[in-house]
Design an enzyme around this catalytic site. Structure first.
Site, mmCIF file in Angstrom:
data_model
loop_
_atom_site.group_PDB
_atom_site.id
_atom_site.type_symbol
_atom_site.label_atom_id
_atom_site.label_comp_id
_atom_site.label_asym_id
_atom_site.label_seq_id
_atom_site.Cartn_x
_atom_site.Cartn_y
_atom_site.Cartn_z
ATOM 1 N N TRP A 161 0.813 -1.219 0.000
ATOM 2 C CA TRP A 161 0.000 0.000 0.000
ATOM 3 C C TRP A 161 0.847 1.270 0.000
ATOM 4 O O TRP A 161 0.310 2.360 -0.093
ATOM 5 C CB TRP A 161 -0.914 0.023 1.233
ATOM 6 C CG TRP A 161 -0.236 -0.438 2.501
ATOM 7 C CD1 TRP A 161 -0.347 -1.669 3.077
ATOM 8 C CD2 TRP A 161 0.666 0.307 3.338
ATOM 9 N NE1 TRP A 161 0.433 -1.750 4.211
ATOM 10 C CE2 TRP A 161 1.061 -0.549 4.397
ATOM 11 C CE3 TRP A 161 1.182 1.601 3.297
ATOM 12 C CZ2 TRP A 161 1.937 -0.147 5.398
ATOM 13 C CZ3 TRP A 161 2.056 2.005 4.296
ATOM 14 C CH2 TRP A 161 2.422 1.133 5.321
ATOM 15 N N LYS A 185 -2.822 -8.326 -7.700
ATOM 16 C CA LYS A 185 -3.547 -8.250 -6.430
ATOM 17 C C LYS A 185 -2.999 -7.028 -5.689
ATOM 18 O O LYS A 185 -1.902 -7.056 -5.131
ATOM 19 C CB LYS A 185 -3.336 -9.534 -5.623
ATOM 20 C CG LYS A 185 -4.227 -9.628 -4.409
ATOM 21 C CD LYS A 185 -3.444 -9.160 -3.228
ATOM 22 C CE LYS A 185 -4.111 -9.227 -1.912
ATOM 23 N NZ LYS A 185 -4.513 -7.900 -1.465
ATOM 24 N N GLU A 260 10.575 -8.399 -3.297
ATOM 25 C CA GLU A 260 11.119 -7.105 -2.844
ATOM 26 C C GLU A 260 10.551 -6.860 -1.463
ATOM 27 O O GLU A 260 9.343 -6.621 -1.321
ATOM 28 C CB GLU A 260 10.698 -5.971 -3.790
ATOM 29 C CG GLU A 260 11.224 -6.097 -5.196
ATOM 30 C CD GLU A 260 12.716 -5.912 -5.303
ATOM 31 O OE1 GLU A 260 13.362 -5.537 -4.298
ATOM 32 O OE2 GLU A 260 13.245 -6.171 -6.387
ATOM 33 N N CYS A 294 10.223 1.362 1.889
ATOM 34 C CA CYS A 294 11.089 0.213 2.162
ATOM 35 C C CYS A 294 12.530 0.657 2.340
ATOM 36 O O CYS A 294 13.288 0.041 3.071
ATOM 37 C CB CYS A 294 10.970 -0.807 1.035
ATOM 38 S SG CYS A 294 11.233 -0.105 -0.589
ATOM 39 N N GLU A 392 12.084 -3.544 11.363
ATOM 40 C CA GLU A 392 11.541 -2.501 10.483
ATOM 41 C C GLU A 392 10.316 -1.886 11.153
ATOM 42 O O GLU A 392 9.384 -2.591 11.540
ATOM 43 C CB GLU A 392 11.136 -3.128 9.146
ATOM 44 C CG GLU A 392 10.665 -2.085 8.150
ATOM 45 C CD GLU A 392 10.262 -2.687 6.817
ATOM 46 O OE1 GLU A 392 9.576 -3.722 6.818
ATOM 47 O OE2 GLU A 392 10.615 -2.099 5.777
HETATM 48 P P1 NDP Z 1 2.377 -7.132 3.337
HETATM 49 O O1 NDP Z 1 3.438 -8.134 3.200
HETATM 50 O O2 NDP Z 1 1.465 -7.193 4.481
HETATM 51 O O3 NDP Z 1 1.431 -7.147 2.038
HETATM 52 C C1 NDP Z 1 1.933 -7.012 0.724
HETATM 53 C C2 NDP Z 1 0.920 -7.596 -0.227
HETATM 54 O O4 NDP Z 1 0.848 -9.001 -0.010
HETATM 55 C C3 NDP Z 1 -0.496 -7.062 -0.031
HETATM 56 O O5 NDP Z 1 -1.146 -6.956 -1.265
HETATM 57 C C4 NDP Z 1 -1.118 -8.158 0.819
HETATM 58 O O6 NDP Z 1 -2.515 -8.211 0.745
HETATM 59 C C5 NDP Z 1 -0.503 -9.385 0.193
HETATM 60 N N1 NDP Z 1 -0.552 -10.577 1.033
HETATM 61 C C6 NDP Z 1 -0.761 -10.676 2.366
HETATM 62 N N2 NDP Z 1 -0.739 -11.980 2.758
HETATM 63 C C7 NDP Z 1 -0.491 -12.716 1.642
HETATM 64 C C8 NDP Z 1 -0.333 -14.103 1.386
HETATM 65 N N3 NDP Z 1 -0.420 -15.027 2.354
HETATM 66 N N4 NDP Z 1 -0.083 -14.498 0.125
HETATM 67 C C9 NDP Z 1 0.046 -13.602 -0.867
HETATM 68 N N5 NDP Z 1 -0.126 -12.265 -0.701
HETATM 69 C C10 NDP Z 1 -0.372 -11.826 0.550
HETATM 70 O O7 NDP Z 1 3.117 -5.741 3.249
HETATM 71 P P2 NDP Z 1 2.469 -4.306 3.413
HETATM 72 O O8 NDP Z 1 1.341 -4.137 2.453
HETATM 73 O O9 NDP Z 1 2.232 -4.100 4.851
HETATM 74 O O10 NDP Z 1 3.672 -3.372 2.882
HETATM 75 C C11 NDP Z 1 4.687 -2.968 3.697
HETATM 76 C C12 NDP Z 1 5.926 -3.834 3.531
HETATM 77 O O11 NDP Z 1 6.350 -3.816 2.183
HETATM 78 C C13 NDP Z 1 7.099 -3.314 4.327
HETATM 79 O O12 NDP Z 1 7.745 -4.371 5.011
HETATM 80 C C14 NDP Z 1 8.043 -2.739 3.280
HETATM 81 O O13 NDP Z 1 9.369 -2.720 3.648
HETATM 82 C C15 NDP Z 1 7.753 -3.606 2.113
HETATM 83 N N6 NDP Z 1 8.106 -2.903 0.878
HETATM 84 C C16 NDP Z 1 9.204 -3.325 0.169
HETATM 85 C C17 NDP Z 1 9.619 -2.649 -0.955
HETATM 86 C C18 NDP Z 1 10.798 -3.119 -1.734
HETATM 87 O O14 NDP Z 1 10.875 -2.813 -2.914
HETATM 88 N N7 NDP Z 1 11.734 -3.844 -1.164
HETATM 89 C C19 NDP Z 1 8.897 -1.475 -1.438
HETATM 90 C C20 NDP Z 1 7.769 -1.117 -0.631
HETATM 91 C C21 NDP Z 1 7.391 -1.836 0.475
HETATM 92 P P3 NDP Z 1 -3.419 -7.469 1.866
HETATM 93 O O15 NDP Z 1 -3.108 -6.029 1.748
HETATM 94 O O16 NDP Z 1 -4.781 -7.797 1.486
HETATM 95 O O17 NDP Z 1 -2.987 -8.063 3.181
#
Ligand code: NDP
Length: 499
Positions: A161, A185, A260, A294, A392
């Site tokens: 998000w 998704k 990522e 991130c 984090e």
């Molecule tokens: P999440 O890991 O909670 O969610 C990421 C996505 O995965 C969402 O669309 C989520 O859906 C989905 N998801 C959740 N559970 C599952 C599952 N079991 N199987 C498949 N998909 C699933 O992360 P956040 O949305 O909270 O984002 C923040 C995180 O992202 C931070 O840790 C940040 O560091 C990382 N990030 C990394 C970046 C990079 O390039 N390295 C860039 C930006 C962020 P839902 O929202 O419905 O739970």
């Protein structure tokens, strides 16, 4: 979820996108509400998808993969991608407005990110035209050997998000350039811009079924994508914990996966740094996007000779940050994305205090604002094993540590399971390169922070992920290499000879 203060009829309805059609959730017809983080009020109603919707989306993506999209050349796909870039810029106000409302991101940040989205499609248009295979010299005089890059197939793109449309573009642009089709998704907190991209892609010439968006929750929709045998590659951005679950699920079908993930990136300020530039870079590193990036430079490692002066400057700047509505052009820091994140950041702050770090500024909720706001927060006297130095936070919280020597600075910087990014502040060119080489991080910035480009590979060491996005390198992640051997002599070989 917050009580719905708008009448249902005032909520915007955002259907899913499957095979070019706007659809509700197939089985349940259920919906959920997307909430505006600045007002804490629901503003949009979105289908709550499940396995049946993922099945339909994957079927549509497979049909488009072997159907119309397979009939385009790299040059044809490049024309489509360039048109997408133009249309994204045409619709920038609409897209930025949606992004700000859905994620709480500052409107001006959202506008800047939408211009990056256009840049990404422009850049990958170029690669669609120019990526080639190779002819391979071998020890066989009578063989022509060459490689071709074949689209990996249907891509499942799962995004978080915090920068919803930009991080999606990092996947969609190379995937389309390579000839793949996609099932997206988005985060359930920020589905709006992934959906809004659909009509833009269609107008640019992406055929029905080549870009599908299934809205819903991670454990249902996300899990169904990662475990689906019809998905050839999963491109995931999110937290490390979810990334590990995604990787385990994908490997059951030997689905290709890039991850990522999170970070705990260090900014190293040496005694020979330009203090003003370093101060500015540290503020940029940790407080932009309310720390929900991130690559947040969430650990400051500073030479003991500069510590007090730099910390005093940081406190003054942090206290002056204008916190407020994402749509106010004066605002420098908006709210966190949701109540869960708000509570989690406040808990990290409480733990840091309990473990003995000194709260140098912030740490609370700013007065007079509704919304999920947290003050810019700085901790000093941080010990490298404290949670605030290892975990984090994904919020505006900086952990400051001192060092005496270059070796100690490198050791502190590498003392984390993550390895996404790092910043070096030094005017000594020898030291800058020496330290850059020693750091275990996917991106190292020297006397700058947070610069990125579609041409520069991005990704992490260790628990920050697997694989790289962007640049020429990412095209390999969306392709399979096929090696073709052609016998050119027209001879018949001894069938029992192996040379
Ligand atoms: P999440 O890991 O909670 O969610 C990421 C996505 O995965 C969402 O669309 C989520 O859906 C989905 N998801 C959740 N559970 C599952 C599952 N079991 N199987 C498949 N998909 C699933 O992360 P956040 O949305 O909270 O984002 C923040 C995180 O992202 C931070 O840790 C940040 O560091 C990382 N990030 C990394 C970046 C990079 O390039 N390295 C860039 C930006 C962020 P839902 O929202 O419905 O739970």
């Amino acid at each position: 979820m917050t009580a719905n203060k708008l009448a249902d009829s005032q909520l915007v309805t955002l259907p899913m996108l499957i095979d070019g059609k706007a659809v509700p959730a197939a089985d349940s017809g259920r919906t959920f509400d997307s909430v505006d983080p600045a007002s804490q009020m629901p503003w949009a109603r979105v289908p709550d998808g499940d396995v049946a919707d993922v099945d339909a989306a994957v079927a549509a993506a497979r049909a488009a993969l072997t159907g119309p999209w397979s009939q385009t050349t790299g040059f044809g796909r490049a024309r489509v991608l360039r048109r997408i870039a133009e249309l994204v810029m045409r619709d920038i106000d609409h897209l930025a407005g949606l992004e700000a409302r859905d994620s709480g991101r500052l409107l001006r940040d959202a506008e800047a990110q939408i211009t990056f989205v256009a840049d990404w499609f422009q850049y990958f248009a170029g690669l669609a035209e120019t990526v080639t295979g190779q002819t391979i010299p071998t020890d066989h005089l009578d063989m022509l050997v060459y490689t071709e890059a074949v689209p990996v197939g249907v891509v499942g793109a799962i995004v978080p998000w915090n920068a919803p449309l930009l991080l999606l573009a990092w996947k969609v642009a190379p995937a389309l350039a390579a000839g793949c089709t996609i099932v997206v998704k988005p985060s359930d907190y920020t589905p709006a811009t992934a959906l809004a991209l659909g009509p833009i892609l269609a107008e640019a010439g992406v055929p029905d079924g080549a870009y599908n968006v299934v809205t819903g929750f991670g454990p249902a929709v996300g899990q169904a994508i990662t475990a689906h045998p019809g998905v050839n590659k999963v491109a995931f951005t999110g937290s490390t914990a979810t990334g590990i679950a995604v990787g385990k699920s994908a490997v059951t079908n030997l689905t290709r996966v890039t991850l990522e993930l999170g970070g705990k990136s260090a900014q190293l300020v040496f005694e020979d740094a330009d203090p003003e530039a370093a101060l500015n870079g540290v503020i940029n590193g940790i407080f932009i996007g309310t720390g929900q990036t991130c690559i947040a430079g969430s650990r400051l490692l500073v030479h003991e000779s500069l510590h007090d002066e730099l910390v005093a400057g940081l406190i003054a700047r942090a206290k002056a940050i204008r916190i407020g509505s994402p749509t106010d052009t004066n605002t420098q820091m908006g709210p966190l994305v949701n109540g869960i994140q708000h509570a989690a950041v406040l808990e990290h702050i409480a733990v840091a205090r309990r473990q003995g770090a000194t709260l140098a500024c912030g740490g609370g909720i700013p007065e007079g604002l509704t919304g999920w706001y947290v003050e810019p927060t700085i901790f000093t006297d941080v010990h490298p094993e404290m949670d605030i130095a290892q975990k984090e936070v994904f919020g505006p919280v900086l952990a400051v540590m001192k060092f005496r020597t270059e070796e100690e600075a490198i050791e502190l910087a590498n003392n984390t399971k993550f390895g996404l990014a790092a910043g070096i502040w030094s005017q000594n060119v020898h030291r800058a390169h020496r330290v850059a080489r020693a750091l275990r991080a996917g991106t190292v910035w020297v006397n700058t922070y947070r610069a990125y480009s579609p041409a520069a590979p991005f990704g992490g060491f260790g628990h920050s992920g697997i694989g790289r996005e962007n640049g020429l390198e990412v095209m390999r992640a969306y392709s399979e290499t096929k090696t073709v051997w052609v016998e050119t002599a027209g001879a018949t070989r001894d069938p029992f000879s192996i040379r």
